[in-house]
Motif scaffolding. Structure first.
Motif, PDB file in Angstrom:
ATOM      1  N   LEU A 257       0.839  -1.221  -0.096  1.00 23.72           N
ATOM      2  CA  LEU A 257      -0.040   0.121  -0.139  1.00 23.72           C
ATOM      3  C   LEU A 257       0.860   1.244   0.007  1.00 23.72           C
ATOM      4  CD1 LEU A 257      -2.758   1.072   0.196  1.00 23.72           C
ATOM      5  CD2 LEU A 257      -2.754   0.994   2.541  1.00 23.72           C
ATOM      6  N   VAL A 258       2.004   1.217   0.686  1.00 27.68           N
ATOM      7  CA  VAL A 258       2.658   2.251   0.718  1.00 27.68           C
ATOM      8  C   VAL A 258       3.624   2.832  -0.647  1.00 27.68           C
ATOM      9  CG1 VAL A 258       5.110   3.270   1.657  1.00 27.68           C
ATOM     10  CG2 VAL A 258       3.335   2.347   3.115  1.00 27.68           C
ATOM     11  N   GLY A 259       3.837   1.415  -1.054  1.00 28.09           N
ATOM     12  CA  GLY A 259       4.519   1.711  -2.631  1.00 28.09           C
ATOM     13  C   GLY A 259       3.534   2.081  -3.655  1.00 28.09           C
ATOM     14  N   SER A 260       2.458   1.703  -3.565  1.00 26.42           N
ATOM     15  CA  SER A 260       1.365   2.054  -4.438  1.00 26.42           C
ATOM     16  C   SER A 260       0.914   3.509  -4.239  1.00 26.42           C
ATOM     17  CB  SER A 260       0.168   1.160  -4.280  1.00 26.42           C
ATOM     18  OG  SER A 260       0.495  -0.128  -4.533  1.00 26.42           O
ATOM     19  N   LEU A 261       0.755   3.996  -3.038  1.00 22.72           N
ATOM     20  CA  LEU A 261       0.139   5.290  -2.717  1.00 22.72           C
ATOM     21  C   LEU A 261       1.336   6.270  -3.162  1.00 22.72           C
ATOM     22  CD1 LEU A 261      -1.640   5.012   0.557  1.00 22.72           C
ATOM     23  CD2 LEU A 261      -2.751   5.230  -1.628  1.00 22.72           C
ATOM     24  N   GLY A 262       2.595   6.032  -2.842  1.00 21.15           N
ATOM     25  CA  GLY A 262       3.568   6.648  -3.528  1.00 21.15           C
ATOM     26  C   GLY A 262       3.820   6.997  -4.658  1.00 21.15           C
ATOM     27  N   ALA A 263       3.653   6.076  -5.505  1.00 16.77           N
ATOM     28  CA  ALA A 263       3.767   6.288  -7.001  1.00 16.77           C
ATOM     29  C   ALA A 263       2.608   6.927  -7.306  1.00 16.77           C
ATOM     30  CB  ALA A 263       3.876   4.873  -7.616  1.00 16.77           C
ATOM     31  N   SER A 264       1.423   6.599  -6.841  1.00 19.26           N
ATOM     32  CA  SER A 264       0.352   7.249  -7.497  1.00 19.26           C
ATOM     33  C   SER A 264       0.112   8.844  -7.127  1.00 19.26           C
ATOM     34  CB  SER A 264      -0.891   6.916  -6.883  1.00 19.26           C
ATOM     35  OG  SER A 264      -1.015   5.369  -7.003  1.00 19.26           O
ATOM     36  N   SER A 265       0.761   9.262  -5.856  1.00 17.47           N
ATOM     37  CA  SER A 265       0.641  10.750  -5.518  1.00 17.47           C
ATOM     38  C   SER A 265       1.818  11.563  -6.265  1.00 17.47           C
ATOM     39  CB  SER A 265       1.354  10.774  -4.042  1.00 17.47           C
ATOM     40  OG  SER A 265       2.546  10.230  -4.114  1.00 17.47           O
ATOM     41  N   VAL A 266       2.784  10.966  -6.821  1.00 14.29           N
ATOM     42  CA  VAL A 266       3.671  11.584  -7.691  1.00 14.29           C
ATOM     43  C   VAL A 266       3.185  11.610  -8.825  1.00 14.29           C
ATOM     44  CG1 VAL A 266       6.152  11.270  -8.615  1.00 14.29           C
ATOM     45  CG2 VAL A 266       5.945  10.837  -6.360  1.00 14.29           C
ATOM     46  N   LEU A 267       2.581  10.634  -9.715  1.00 14.27           N
ATOM     47  CA  LEU A 267       2.043  10.714 -10.941  1.00 14.27           C
ATOM     48  C   LEU A 267       0.672  11.618 -10.934  1.00 14.27           C
ATOM     49  CD1 LEU A 267       2.227   9.338 -13.601  1.00 14.27           C
ATOM     50  CD2 LEU A 267       0.808   7.668 -13.161  1.00 14.27           C
ATOM     51  N   ALA A 268      -0.100  11.744  -9.786  1.00 13.62           N
ATOM     52  CA  ALA A 268      -1.007  12.439  -9.757  1.00 13.62           C
ATOM     53  C   ALA A 268      -0.594  14.087  -9.909  1.00 13.62           C
ATOM     54  CB  ALA A 268      -1.874  12.297  -8.436  1.00 13.62           C
ATOM     55  N   VAL A 269       0.489  14.298  -9.477  1.00 14.71           N
ATOM     56  CA  VAL A 269       1.027  15.673  -9.483  1.00 14.71           C
ATOM     57  C   VAL A 269       1.570  15.832 -11.108  1.00 14.71           C
ATOM     58  CG1 VAL A 269       2.871  17.218  -8.946  1.00 14.71           C
ATOM     59  CG2 VAL A 269       1.855  15.940  -7.143  1.00 14.71           C
ATOM     60  N   VAL A 270       2.069  14.720 -11.739  1.00 12.53           N
ATOM     61  CA  VAL A 270       2.578  14.925 -13.120  1.00 12.53           C
ATOM     62  C   VAL A 270       1.462  15.000 -13.954  1.00 12.53           C
ATOM     63  CG1 VAL A 270       3.674  13.731 -14.869  1.00 12.53           C
ATOM     64  CG2 VAL A 270       4.647  13.637 -12.726  1.00 12.53           C
ATOM     65  N   LEU A 271       0.174  14.317 -13.692  1.00 18.99           N
ATOM     66  CA  LEU A 271      -0.897  14.152 -14.635  1.00 18.99           C
ATOM     67  C   LEU A 271      -1.825  15.345 -14.323  1.00 18.99           C
ATOM     68  CD1 LEU A 271      -1.699  10.409 -14.612  1.00 18.99           C
ATOM     69  CD2 LEU A 271      -0.719  11.803 -16.575  1.00 18.99           C
ATOM     70  N   ALA A 272      -1.591  16.411 -13.617  1.00 20.96           N
ATOM     71  CA  ALA A 272      -2.407  17.642 -13.087  1.00 20.96           C
ATOM     72  C   ALA A 272      -2.868  18.226 -14.357  1.00 20.96           C
ATOM     73  CB  ALA A 272      -1.588  18.328 -12.287  1.00 20.96           C
ATOM     74  N   PRO A 273      -2.108  18.466 -15.339  1.00 23.56           N
ATOM     75  CA  PRO A 273      -2.552  19.312 -16.621  1.00 23.56           C
ATOM     76  C   PRO A 273      -3.426  18.245 -17.470  1.00 23.56           C
ATOM     77  CG  PRO A 273       0.000  19.159 -16.443  1.00 23.56           C
ATOM     78  CD  PRO A 273      -0.368  18.224 -15.573  1.00 23.56           C
ATOM     79  N   VAL A 274      -3.476  17.056 -17.247  1.00 22.94           N
ATOM     80  CA  VAL A 274      -4.437  16.074 -17.845  1.00 22.94           C
ATOM     81  C   VAL A 274      -5.764  15.867 -17.380  1.00 22.94           C
ATOM     82  CG1 VAL A 274      -4.823  13.649 -18.791  1.00 22.94           C
ATOM     83  CG2 VAL A 274      -2.555  14.785 -18.803  1.00 22.94           C
ATOM     84  N   TRP A 275      -6.019  16.163 -16.129  1.00 15.56           N
ATOM     85  CA  TRP A 275      -7.055  16.096 -15.504  1.00 15.56           C
ATOM     86  C   TRP A 275      -8.025  17.066 -15.924  1.00 15.56           C
ATOM     87  CZ3 TRP A 275      -7.529  11.696 -13.404  1.00 15.56           C
ATOM     88  CH2 TRP A 275      -6.570  11.021 -12.716  1.00 15.56           C
ATOM     89  N   ALA A 276      -7.798  18.409 -15.788  1.00 15.94           N
ATOM     90  CA  ALA A 276      -8.840  19.537 -16.323  1.00 15.94           C
ATOM     91  C   ALA A 276      -9.431  19.345 -17.567  1.00 15.94           C
ATOM     92  CB  ALA A 276      -8.082  20.914 -16.144  1.00 15.94           C
ATOM     93  N   PRO A 277      -8.705  19.362 -18.630  1.00 16.37           N
ATOM     94  CA  PRO A 277      -9.303  18.955 -19.877  1.00 16.37           C
ATOM     95  C   PRO A 277     -10.344  17.784 -20.019  1.00 16.37           C
ATOM     96  CG  PRO A 277      -6.819  19.624 -20.254  1.00 16.37           C
ATOM     97  CD  PRO A 277      -6.969  19.377 -18.810  1.00 16.37           C
ATOM     98  N   ALA A 278      -9.698  16.788 -19.190  1.00 24.46           N
ATOM     99  CA  ALA A 278     -10.540  15.627 -19.346  1.00 24.46           C
ATOM    100  C   ALA A 278     -11.947  15.887 -18.525  1.00 24.46           C
ATOM    101  CB  ALA A 278      -9.875  14.416 -18.624  1.00 24.46           C
TER     102      ALA A 278
END
Length: 476
Positions: free
Chosen positions: A121-142
């Motif tokens: 769970l720690v590993g999954s959440l860690g990778a997800s939190s970083v990717l959520a920041v990286v994908l921030a520009p994608v969320w708004a248009p979606a």
């Protein structure tokens, strides 16, 4: 498969990004379908992971079908709508990979300790939190797509990438897996595909994506890699133990947990200076909570291990009684207490125990010792200490007992052992010789008491059994 991928790569490089259907378009499609064929053949041949490889093969089939549809439409010059059957194929592809991970993980991690699940769970959440920041520009248009279906598909792409990366990090954090190739091969291909797809999503969002560029190679390589590693996994004939990989796996899990926790702190610190998505902040906070829980679990595990080691070092493994080490330590504590006025030490030795071993075997002798220990434990008081120093000898340190009380307890023990004991189909009546020494008259420490009780027990042996109290007076 790799030949088509090489031709596809060479075509993209030589045409400088100008997509030619014959030269570089169709080799890419052919490479994908070769990967599908390799996966289905691997699933048919596999013994240990057939279901998992079949799920991966189905996912690759959906993805290759979507790419083929896109290629046909592009070749005919037909505009490709945002929401098309190809989008369904891509979603099914990601969902199929995740299902393969879940199906296999459920089997391989059955009975896994809570600490391992927290690592995942720690590993999954860690990778997800970083990717959520990286994908921030994608969320708004979606989220601003014109129709509900368009919004659902537009959100599904980055969300599935998030899940793929989370699953990959969870696999890396998992330890104690029962197979060496069980999940690792899929993680490599998933990580490569997710990385390529994230770059694709970012370029599509900022308008810099151009079809036929080298980024398209990433998807082909990822699919070929998944197929190749699936074929390798299908050749595994036996479940391999991870004993010799345990140290490396633990270091990997520790590195993933450390990196994930550091990423969570970084995301939260970043959120105090710039605008960060609520999803990233929530995931980062979840990491800190999970990491704290993991630390508490680790502390409890270490405390339990320390307790078990102390217990093993002070317990007789056969009878469950205190061993000589525990007898020495506990007796020192009991004899040095201020309220320790009179205590008695009983040293018991089974009569003719060697005959039992010789006639019925050592397993029968061991069973006799276990039964004798159980009977003696039942007839002692709660404050008394019963131990097995070794062999067929037992020692009982009685609390607040003088000579008369010690003789009474010894009589009860002899009476308890007079009843027959059935061992290996034979009815035995084990006799016992008991020597008694009293504190502090016969010794002020355990060593002296043991010598005195041993002398008394030897006298009882010479007399044919029974009880003897140590007498230090000279024999006339």
């Amino acid at each position: 498969m790799w030949l088509f991928a090489l031709v596809y790569t060479a075509g993209l490089v030589l045409h400088h990004g100008v997509l030619g259907a014959v030269v570089d378009g169709w080799p890419g499609v052919a490479s994908r379908w070769c990967a599908v064929l390799v996966c289905w053949l691997a699933a048919r041949r596999a013994r240990l992971m057939r279901v998992k490889i079949a799920l991966v093969a189905a996912a690759l089939t959906a993805q290759s079908g979507a790419d083929t549809l896109i290629g046909v439409l592009a070749f005919r010059g037909v505009a490709i709508p945002f929401l098309s059957p190809a989008d369904v194929g891509y979603v099914v592809f990601c969902a199929g990979l995740l299902t393969a991970v879940l199906v296999t993980g459920r089997r391989e991690l059955a009975g896994t300790a809570s600490s391992a699940w927290l690592d995942i769970l720690v590993g999954s959440l860690g990778a997800s939190s970083v990717l959520a920041v990286v994908l921030a520009p994608v969320w708004a248009p979606a989220l601003t797509a014109p129709t509900l279906a368009d919004r659902a598909v537009a959100v599904a792409y980055p969300l599935l990438d998030l899940f793929l990366v989370a699953a990959t990090a969870g696999i890396a954090a998992a330890r104690g897996s029962r197979t060496r190739t069980g999940r690792g091969w899929l993680a490599v291909g998933m990580a490569f595909y997710a990385g390529t797809d994230v770059l694709y999503a970012l370029q599509r969002t900022d308008g810099t994506f151009v079809p036929g560029r080298l980024l398209d190679i990433g998807c082909v390589i990822a699919i070929a890699m998944i197929a190749m590693l699936a074929d390798r996994a299908a050749r595994t004939r036996t479940v391999e133990s991870v004993g010799h990989h345990e140290r490396m796996t633990r270091w990997t899990a520790l590195a993933v947990r450390t990196a994930a926790t550091a990423a969570a702190v970084g995301v939260l610190v970043m959120g105090t200076r710039i605008r960060v998505s609520s999803l990233a902040v929530t995931l980062a906070a979840g990491i800190l909570v999970t990491a704290t829980a993991r630390t508490l679990v680790a502390y409890r595990q270490l405390a339990r291990m320390a307790h078990l080691r102390r217990l093993e070092s002070t317990t007789d493994p056969l009878t469950g009684l205190a061993n000589r080490r525990a007898l020495i330590a506990d007796a020192h504590t009991l004899l040095t207490r201020p309220e320790a006025t009179t205590r008695a030490l009983l040293l018991l030795d089974l009569d003719k125990f060697k005959d039992v071993n010789d006639e019925l075997g050592h397993h029968a002798g061991d069973q006799l010792l276990v039964d004798v220990a159980a009977r003696m434990r039942h007839h002692l008081r709660p404050g008394d200490l019963l131990a097995r120093p070794g062999g067929d000898e037992f020692a009982a340190l009685l609390e607040q007992a003088d000579r008369a009380q010690a003789l009474t307890v010894a009589g009860k023990l002899r009476y308890a052992l007079a009843a027959p004991i059935t061992v290996a189909g034979s009815e035995l009546r084990p006799g016992v010789s008991i020597g008694i020494a009293v504190f502090p008259d016969d010794g002020e420490d355990l060593s002296t008491l043991l010598r005195s009780a041993d002398v008394a027990m030897y006298q009882a042996k010479l007399a044919g059994g029974g009880c003897r109290v140590f007498d230090a007076s000279p024999v006339a």
